[in-house]
Design a protein around this motif. Structure first.
Motif, PDB file in Angstrom:
ATOM      1  N   GLU A 133     -44.765 -35.361 -42.296  1.00  9.72           N
ATOM      2  CA  GLU A 133     -43.647 -36.285 -42.448  1.00  9.72           C
ATOM      3  C   GLU A 133     -42.553 -35.674 -43.317  1.00  9.72           C
ATOM      4  OE1 GLU A 133     -45.564 -40.704 -42.031  1.00  9.72           O
ATOM      5  OE2 GLU A 133     -46.026 -39.615 -43.881  1.00  9.72           O
ATOM      6  N   PHE A 134     -42.952 -34.932 -44.341  1.00 12.94           N
ATOM      7  CA  PHE A 134     -41.959 -34.221 -45.151  1.00 12.94           C
ATOM      8  C   PHE A 134     -41.225 -33.176 -44.308  1.00 12.94           C
ATOM      9  CE2 PHE A 134     -44.402 -35.590 -49.030  1.00 12.94           C
ATOM     10  CZ  PHE A 134     -43.343 -36.179 -49.702  1.00 12.94           C
ATOM     11  N   MET A 135     -41.982 -32.476 -43.447  1.00 16.02           N
ATOM     12  CA  MET A 135     -41.358 -31.473 -42.585  1.00 16.02           C
ATOM     13  C   MET A 135     -40.409 -32.128 -41.580  1.00 16.02           C
ATOM     14  SD  MET A 135     -42.249 -28.520 -43.611  1.00 16.02           S
ATOM     15  CE  MET A 135     -43.519 -27.417 -44.218  1.00 16.02           C
ATOM     16  N   TYR A 136     -40.777 -33.296 -41.072  1.00 13.05           N
ATOM     17  CA  TYR A 136     -39.890 -34.018 -40.169  1.00 13.05           C
ATOM     18  C   TYR A 136     -38.583 -34.386 -40.882  1.00 13.05           C
ATOM     19  CZ  TYR A 136     -43.346 -34.775 -36.400  1.00 13.05           C
ATOM     20  OH  TYR A 136     -44.219 -34.612 -35.356  1.00 13.05           O
ATOM     21  N   LYS A 137     -38.703 -34.860 -42.119  1.00  6.10           N
ATOM     22  CA  LYS A 137     -37.506 -35.201 -42.894  1.00  6.10           C
ATOM     23  C   LYS A 137     -36.612 -33.975 -43.055  1.00  6.10           C
ATOM     24  CE  LYS A 137     -39.496 -38.968 -45.668  1.00  6.10           C
ATOM     25  NZ  LYS A 137     -38.490 -40.000 -45.328  1.00  6.10           N
ATOM     26  N   LEU A 138     -37.230 -32.833 -43.337  1.00 14.16           N
ATOM     27  CA  LEU A 138     -36.484 -31.589 -43.501  1.00 14.16           C
ATOM     28  C   LEU A 138     -35.732 -31.232 -42.216  1.00 14.16           C
ATOM     29  CD1 LEU A 138     -35.904 -29.002 -45.220  1.00 14.16           C
ATOM     30  CD2 LEU A 138     -38.002 -28.034 -44.235  1.00 14.16           C
ATOM     31  N   LEU A 139     -36.420 -31.283 -41.079  1.00 18.06           N
ATOM     32  CA  LEU A 139     -35.798 -30.917 -39.809  1.00 18.06           C
ATOM     33  C   LEU A 139     -34.709 -31.897 -39.399  1.00 18.06           C
ATOM     34  CD1 LEU A 139     -39.019 -29.841 -37.900  1.00 18.06           C
ATOM     35  CD2 LEU A 139     -37.063 -28.363 -38.344  1.00 18.06           C
ATOM     36  N   GLU A 172     -31.994 -19.342 -35.802  1.00 18.07           N
ATOM     37  CA  GLU A 172     -31.893 -18.001 -35.222  1.00 18.07           C
ATOM     38  C   GLU A 172     -32.545 -17.905 -33.848  1.00 18.07           C
ATOM     39  OE1 GLU A 172     -33.142 -15.021 -37.974  1.00 18.07           O
ATOM     40  OE2 GLU A 172     -31.386 -15.311 -39.248  1.00 18.07           O
ATOM     41  N   ILE A 173     -33.107 -19.010 -33.373  1.00 15.42           N
ATOM     42  CA  ILE A 173     -33.611 -19.047 -32.000  1.00 15.42           C
ATOM     43  C   ILE A 173     -33.004 -20.284 -31.338  1.00 15.42           C
ATOM     44  CG2 ILE A 173     -35.796 -17.925 -32.596  1.00 15.42           C
ATOM     45  CD1 ILE A 173     -37.130 -20.727 -32.257  1.00 15.42           C
ATOM     46  N   ASP A 174     -33.143 -20.354 -30.039  1.00 13.14           N
ATOM     47  CA  ASP A 174     -32.715 -21.556 -29.328  1.00 13.14           C
ATOM     48  C   ASP A 174     -33.594 -22.705 -29.816  1.00 13.14           C
ATOM     49  OD1 ASP A 174     -32.229 -23.608 -27.504  1.00 13.14           O
ATOM     50  OD2 ASP A 174     -31.849 -22.191 -25.864  1.00 13.14           O
ATOM     51  N   PRO A 175     -33.027 -23.750 -30.402  1.00 12.29           N
ATOM     52  CA  PRO A 175     -33.846 -24.823 -30.961  1.00 12.29           C
ATOM     53  C   PRO A 175     -34.762 -25.502 -29.953  1.00 12.29           C
ATOM     54  CG  PRO A 175     -31.487 -25.325 -31.162  1.00 12.29           C
ATOM     55  CD  PRO A 175     -31.597 -23.935 -30.657  1.00 12.29           C
ATOM     56  N   LYS A 176     -34.488 -25.347 -28.657  1.00 12.86           N
ATOM     57  CA  LYS A 176     -35.371 -25.963 -27.660  1.00 12.86           C
ATOM     58  C   LYS A 176     -36.745 -25.296 -27.639  1.00 12.86           C
ATOM     59  CE  LYS A 176     -34.055 -23.291 -23.522  1.00 12.86           C
ATOM     60  NZ  LYS A 176     -35.358 -22.650 -23.307  1.00 12.86           N
ATOM     61  N   ASN A 177     -36.873 -24.125 -28.284  1.00 16.71           N
ATOM     62  CA  ASN A 177     -38.148 -23.418 -28.332  1.00 16.71           C
ATOM     63  C   ASN A 177     -38.938 -23.695 -29.607  1.00 16.71           C
ATOM     64  OD1 ASN A 177     -37.819 -22.175 -25.818  1.00 16.71           O
ATOM     65  ND2 ASN A 177     -36.648 -20.481 -26.706  1.00 16.71           N
ATOM     66  N   SER A 178     -38.462 -24.621 -30.417  1.00 15.12           N
ATOM     67  CA  SER A 178     -39.201 -25.012 -31.631  1.00 15.12           C
ATOM     68  C   SER A 178     -40.004 -26.269 -31.332  1.00 15.12           C
ATOM     69  CB  SER A 178     -38.227 -25.286 -32.784  1.00 15.12           C
ATOM     70  OG  SER A 178     -38.899 -25.955 -33.845  1.00 15.12           O
ATOM     71  N   TRP A 179     -41.320 -26.137 -31.314  1.00 13.05           N
ATOM     72  CA  TRP A 179     -42.145 -27.321 -31.012  1.00 13.05           C
ATOM     73  C   TRP A 179     -42.083 -28.335 -32.148  1.00 13.05           C
ATOM     74  CZ3 TRP A 179     -46.245 -29.214 -33.790  1.00 13.05           C
ATOM     75  CH2 TRP A 179     -46.922 -28.353 -34.668  1.00 13.05           C
ATOM     76  N   MET A 180     -41.935 -27.878 -33.385  1.00 13.53           N
ATOM     77  CA  MET A 180     -41.847 -28.814 -34.514  1.00 13.53           C
ATOM     78  C   MET A 180     -40.568 -29.640 -34.451  1.00 13.53           C
ATOM     79  SD  MET A 180     -44.127 -29.448 -36.828  1.00 13.53           S
ATOM     80  CE  MET A 180     -43.147 -29.918 -38.257  1.00 13.53           C
ATOM     81  N   LEU A 181     -39.468 -29.022 -34.059  1.00 15.95           N
ATOM     82  CA  LEU A 181     -38.208 -29.753 -33.944  1.00 15.95           C
ATOM     83  C   LEU A 181     -38.320 -30.805 -32.845  1.00 15.95           C
ATOM     84  CD1 LEU A 181     -35.313 -30.047 -34.950  1.00 15.95           C
ATOM     85  CD2 LEU A 181     -34.636 -28.282 -33.296  1.00 15.95           C
ATOM     86  N   GLU A 182     -38.946 -30.430 -31.736  1.00 17.23           N
ATOM     87  CA  GLU A 182     -39.131 -31.390 -30.642  1.00 17.23           C
ATOM     88  C   GLU A 182     -40.055 -32.525 -31.069  1.00 17.23           C
ATOM     89  OE1 GLU A 182     -37.646 -32.764 -27.428  1.00 17.23           O
ATOM     90  OE2 GLU A 182     -37.170 -30.700 -28.008  1.00 17.23           O
ATOM     91  N   ALA A 183     -41.113 -32.177 -31.800  1.00 23.08           N
ATOM     92  CA  ALA A 183     -42.045 -33.205 -32.287  1.00 23.08           C
ATOM     93  C   ALA A 183     -41.351 -34.146 -33.263  1.00 23.08           C
ATOM     94  CB  ALA A 183     -43.249 -32.537 -32.950  1.00 23.08           C
ATOM     95  N   ALA A 184     -40.484 -33.592 -34.116  1.00 23.61           N
ATOM     96  CA  ALA A 184     -39.756 -34.422 -35.085  1.00 23.61           C
ATOM     97  C   ALA A 184     -38.848 -35.413 -34.376  1.00 23.61           C
ATOM     98  CB  ALA A 184     -38.953 -33.535 -36.037  1.00 23.61           C
ATOM     99  N   LYS A 185     -38.170 -34.954 -33.334  1.00 17.03           N
ATOM    100  CA  LYS A 185     -37.266 -35.835 -32.582  1.00 17.03           C
ATOM    101  C   LYS A 185     -38.028 -37.011 -31.969  1.00 17.03           C
ATOM    102  CE  LYS A 185     -34.004 -32.167 -31.261  1.00 17.03           C
ATOM    103  NZ  LYS A 185     -33.530 -31.347 -30.111  1.00 17.03           N
ATOM    104  N   LYS A 186     -39.262 -36.755 -31.533  1.00 16.97           N
ATOM    105  CA  LYS A 186     -40.069 -37.805 -30.911  1.00 16.97           C
ATOM    106  C   LYS A 186     -40.924 -38.557 -31.925  1.00 16.97           C
ATOM    107  CE  LYS A 186     -40.660 -36.238 -26.138  1.00 16.97           C
ATOM    108  NZ  LYS A 186     -40.475 -37.533 -25.456  1.00 16.97           N
TER     109      LYS A 186
END
Length: 325
Positions: free
Chosen positions: A150-156, A166-180
């Motif tokens: 949850e802290f990591m989600y807040k950060l993202l 530095e990468i296409d954000p669509k390839n970050s599974w954590m970013l996608e998980a945070a959005k959902k």
């Protein structure tokens, strides 16, 4: 088969025996499990985030082909590190030939090696540290407590890291998980880099250990989640690697059935493990699925698969099949 992409077609044509056949069988059973309206947990051990599994896992999350993830603290943080520091990573393809002195030289350059890939300490660990510490501290001052993910989600979701992508954000599974706001369970988070950093602040008296919710609280939360989501169907269990990422969550079923005496709790209703751990004495990672029947984790009729191979090869193939690639 006609509506499938070239990877799936190749697998169906050539993966017909032994481990390769199990890859196809496991993928098809996973697909059938979802088609029947059942939910799936994926567990991530090892260094799958540094192996850039996010390139396929993020799409699995986007397409709702996983409903909950259990991962090690390393996988939780290393996907974000790859997101913000990818260009600073160094690949060492000749890692098997490194001398102890060469390993020491990598340390002195701030490069921590994971097999053939070195994570840059300054750009990865320290870049996250300053931002996550503020989120930890703000929560503590507000009398709030959260789980590690949850802290990591807040950060993202705060957007503060976007300047570093530095990468296409669509390839970050954590970013996608945070959005959902995808449910994540992170057993043993304390042994990760961010866990070590958090502990250092506790030792220095700058943070309280209680600001971070514990593994016991994760287990209690998971017990409620399983109860609410399994219905009479059970949940599927797709295990990448072994260790605590697999053993911690799978135990929730016998805990509910035996310790809570909720005898209507359904077993896990699908099981697949990808592991290069050979069957061995006393090993969880090397135990065959049938051993889990004796612990009240799997039923006699639970579809069970074990692929004895490198997860960095097999997991993307199964994900590709599920995505129709």
């Amino acid at each position: 088969m006609n509506n499938r992409g070239p990877i799936s077609k190749f697998m169906l044509e050539h993966y017909r025996h032994f481990n390769s056949a199990t890859v196809v069988d496991a993928a098809q059973a996973y697909e059938k499990h979802l088609d029947e309206g059942k939910k799936m947990m994926i567990t991530l051990a090892g260094a799958m985030s540094t192996a850039e599994l996010g390139r396929s896992l993020a799409e699995i999350i986007r397409q709702d082909k996983v409903q909950i993830i259990t991962c090690t603290g390393a996988n939780l943080e290393e996907d974000i590190m790859n997101l913000v520091a990818h260009s600073h990573y160094e690949r060492v393809p000749h890692y098997r030939d490194l001398t102890p002195q060469q390993e020491w030289d990598l340390l002195e350059k701030g490069l921590n090696r994971v097999t053939d890939t070195c994570i840059p300490e300054e750009e990865a660990f320290r870049r996250l540290q300053g931002h996550i510490y503020k989120i930890w501290k703000d929560a503590e001052e507000n009398g709030e407590r959260y789980f590690p993910h949850e802290f990591m989600y807040k950060l993202l979701l705060s957007g503060v890291l976007e300047q570093y992508y530095e990468i296409d954000p669509k390839n970050s599974w954590m970013l996608e998980a945070a959005k959902k706001n995808l449910p994540i369970v992170v057993p043993g988070w304390e042994d990760s880099t961010m866990g070590n950093i958090f502990a250092s602040y506790v030792i220095k008296g700058e943070l309280k250990a209680s600001t971070m919710k514990s593994g016991i609280e994760y287990m209690a939360w998971l017990a409620d989640w399983y109860t609410d989501n399994a219905e009479d169907k059970g949940i599927g269990f797709f295990q990448i690697g072994g260790g605590i990422a697999g053993d911690f969550p799978i135990c929730v079923v016998p805990m509910l059935y035996q310790d809570m005496e909720r005898t209507d709790t359904p077993f896990w209703s699908y099981f697949c493990q990808i592991s290069d751990s050979t069957t061995s004495y006393g090993s969880y990672s090397g135990a065959v699925p049938n051993e889990k029947i004796t612990w009240g984790k799997l039923g006699i009729d639970t579809p069970k698969f074990i692929v004895e191979s490198d997860a960095t090869i097999v997991a993307p193939l199964i994900f590709a099949y599920l995505l129709g690639w």
